[in-house]
Scaffold this active site. Structure first.
Site, PDB file in Angstrom:
ATOM      1  N   ASP A  21      -3.484  -2.127  14.265  1.00  0.00           N
ATOM      2  CA  ASP A  21      -2.219  -1.843  13.390  1.00  0.00           C
ATOM      3  C   ASP A  21      -1.270  -1.043  14.343  1.00  0.00           C
ATOM      4  OD1 ASP A  21      -0.837  -1.926  10.482  1.00  0.00           O
ATOM      5  OD2 ASP A  21      -0.366   0.189  11.538  1.00  0.00           O
ATOM      6  N   ARG A  63     -13.641  -5.516   4.084  1.00  0.00           N
ATOM      7  CA  ARG A  63     -12.913  -4.353   3.453  1.00  0.00           C
ATOM      8  C   ARG A  63     -13.475  -3.815   2.423  1.00  0.00           C
ATOM      9  NH1 ARG A  63     -10.291  -1.589   2.855  1.00  0.00           N
ATOM     10  NH2 ARG A  63      -8.101  -1.705   2.568  1.00  0.00           N
ATOM     11  N   ARG A 120      -5.616 -10.184   4.152  1.00  0.00           N
ATOM     12  CA  ARG A 120      -6.468  -9.976   2.850  1.00  0.00           C
ATOM     13  C   ARG A 120      -6.573 -11.267   2.057  1.00  0.00           C
ATOM     14  NH1 ARG A 120      -2.931  -5.148   0.610  1.00  0.00           N
ATOM     15  NH2 ARG A 120      -1.729  -6.162   2.323  1.00  0.00           N
ATOM     16  N   TYR A 171       8.507   4.797  11.599  1.00  0.00           N
ATOM     17  CA  TYR A 171       7.390   5.402  10.889  1.00  0.00           C
ATOM     18  C   TYR A 171       7.269   6.956  11.169  1.00  0.00           C
ATOM     19  CZ  TYR A 171       6.214   0.577   9.039  1.00  0.00           C
ATOM     20  OH  TYR A 171       5.934  -0.249   8.370  1.00  0.00           O
ATOM     21  N   ARG A 215      -0.441 -11.633  11.169  1.00  0.00           N
ATOM     22  CA  ARG A 215      -1.421 -11.268  10.091  1.00  0.00           C
ATOM     23  C   ARG A 215      -2.163 -12.314   9.611  1.00  0.00           C
ATOM     24  NH1 ARG A 215       0.659  -6.498   7.069  1.00  0.00           N
ATOM     25  NH2 ARG A 215       1.578  -5.407   8.535  1.00  0.00           N
TER      26      ARG A 215
END
Ligand code: 1CP
Length: 342
Positions: free
Chosen positions: A72, A36, A27, A147, A23
């Site tokens: 992703d 973003r 963020r 998922y 990652r």
């Protein structure tokens, strides 16, 4: 060209241990947040220009030894017939719950249905111009299927585990379709220019050893074997998997990712010292002071010296609240040490 990462993954001699961070485009970086603020995560993944920009941000900012494609694990779910949103984790409004739902799952041609993934890979390779290698990735079949059945992240994943006990044949049919899709998706990434690949099995750790051997391992292995001859080293990472390491010896990867719950030396022994290991600093260590971060990083390096090769990483993704300066301290510490080796 800095090819330390590829050499370490092939268990070749290296002057120092390479580092990248799961990652690493995310963020905690102000330049990522700035992008973003303007586009959604889904749009960012589908725009090769912007996806290239964020893929390169941690290379410029931290000087890590590898880039990882910005995307992703849920990207291939859309052409399989699922409506996926991110808030910030994935949300699927038509999850798989029945045999009829599995029946309608498509096995898409990824180059036709998600061409932006491959355009991003080509564009990142051109922009990197050999500075560091590019890692491609996919979700491992069990994790992606989790998922698709659950419809979202979950603590217990009770729908997918419920299906495992109530209708195992149906789950196997779903896993088979997910596996074929993932084989195509990942092989095309290598063709487009990914120089190493990582298969993320983030939820396999929820399984017992027996369930893992039945529902996760054989499907992950199929994907890893499918891309073996393409020549890009293959990393398999299952979170929370210390109890599964004896089974993971059969995964067929070149390197195995380890989280922070077990030492790299002990993990390597459980893998018969046959695999390059990747990991495994607790992401929370980056919340401590620089001297403490450097000290812990040296401990991880010492434990990694027991394995045939070591790629430094965190034990899971970097946390959004991580101070960028602390991530830099980590990278500088690792890059300042010589590899001890066996
Ligand atoms: O708001 C935002 O900007 C979206 C947050 C985000 C980001 C930055 C998501 C949603 N995905 C990503 C990128 C991402 N996801 C990468 C980029 C490359 C990198 O820098 O490493 C990778 C490799 C992934 C893989 C991924 N997505 C995994 C496997 C790794 C892991 O963390 O275990 C999983 C489980 C996902 C699902 C997912 N997507 C996003 C989130 C927040 C999550 C996990 C949480 C959940 O299940 O709800």
């Amino acid at each position: 060209m800095n090819d330390l990462l590829l050499r370490a993954l092939r268990a070749e001699p290296v002057e120092r241990t390479p580092i990248w961070i799961m990652r690493q485009a995310g963020r905690y970086l102000p330049e990522y947040r700035a992008i973003r603020d303007k586009v959604s995560f889904r749009e960012l993944c589908r725009d090769p220009g912007l996806a290239t920009e964020v893929t390169l941000q941690p290379i410029d900012r931290l000087g890590v030894d590898g880039a990882i494609l910005f995307s992703d694990i849920l990207v291939p779910a859309e052409p399989m017939g699922f409506a996926v949103e991110f808030n910030p984790g994935p949300l699927i409004d038509n999850p798989v719950r029945s045999a009829a739902d599995v029946e309608r799952v498509r096995i898409p041609d990824p180059e036709e249905t998600v061409p932006f993934v491959y355009e991003t890979i080509r564009s990142v390779r051109a922009a990197l111009d050999g500075r560091v290698p590019l890692i491609g990735f996919a979700g491992a079949p069990f994790t992606l299927a989790a998922y698709l059945v659950e419809g979202r992240g979950s603590k217990n994943f009770e729908h997918v585990k419920g299906m495992m006990y109530a209708d195992p044949a149906n789950l196997h049919r779903l896993l088979d379709k997910v596996t074929e899709t993932t084989e195509r998706y990942l092989a095309a990434q290598v063709r487009a220019g990914a120089q190493a690949v990582q298969l993320f099995d983030s939820w396999a750790g929820l399984l017992s050893r027996d369930s893992y051997r039945e529902f996760a391992l054989p499907y992950a292995r199929r994907v890893l074997e499918h891309v073996r001859d393409a020549g890009a080293p293959r990393i398999y990472f299952a979170l929370n998997s210390a109890h599964l390491l004896p089974a993971i010896r059969e995964c067929g990867a070149d390197a195995v990712g380890i989280d922070w719950r077990i030492g790299l030396d002990e993990a390597s022994r459980m893998l018969d010292d046959r695999f390059v290991v990747q990991g495994n600093l607790d992401p929370c260590v980056l919340m401590s002071a620089p001297e403490a971060i450097a000290q812990r990083a040296r401990e991880v390096l010492a434990q990694g010296a027991a394995a045939p090769g070591h790629v430094f990483n965190l034990g899971h993704g970097i946390l959004p609240g991580t101070p960028v300066e602390h991530a830099r301290v980590l990278v500088e510490t690792v890059q300042g040490q010589q590899r001890a080796g066996r």
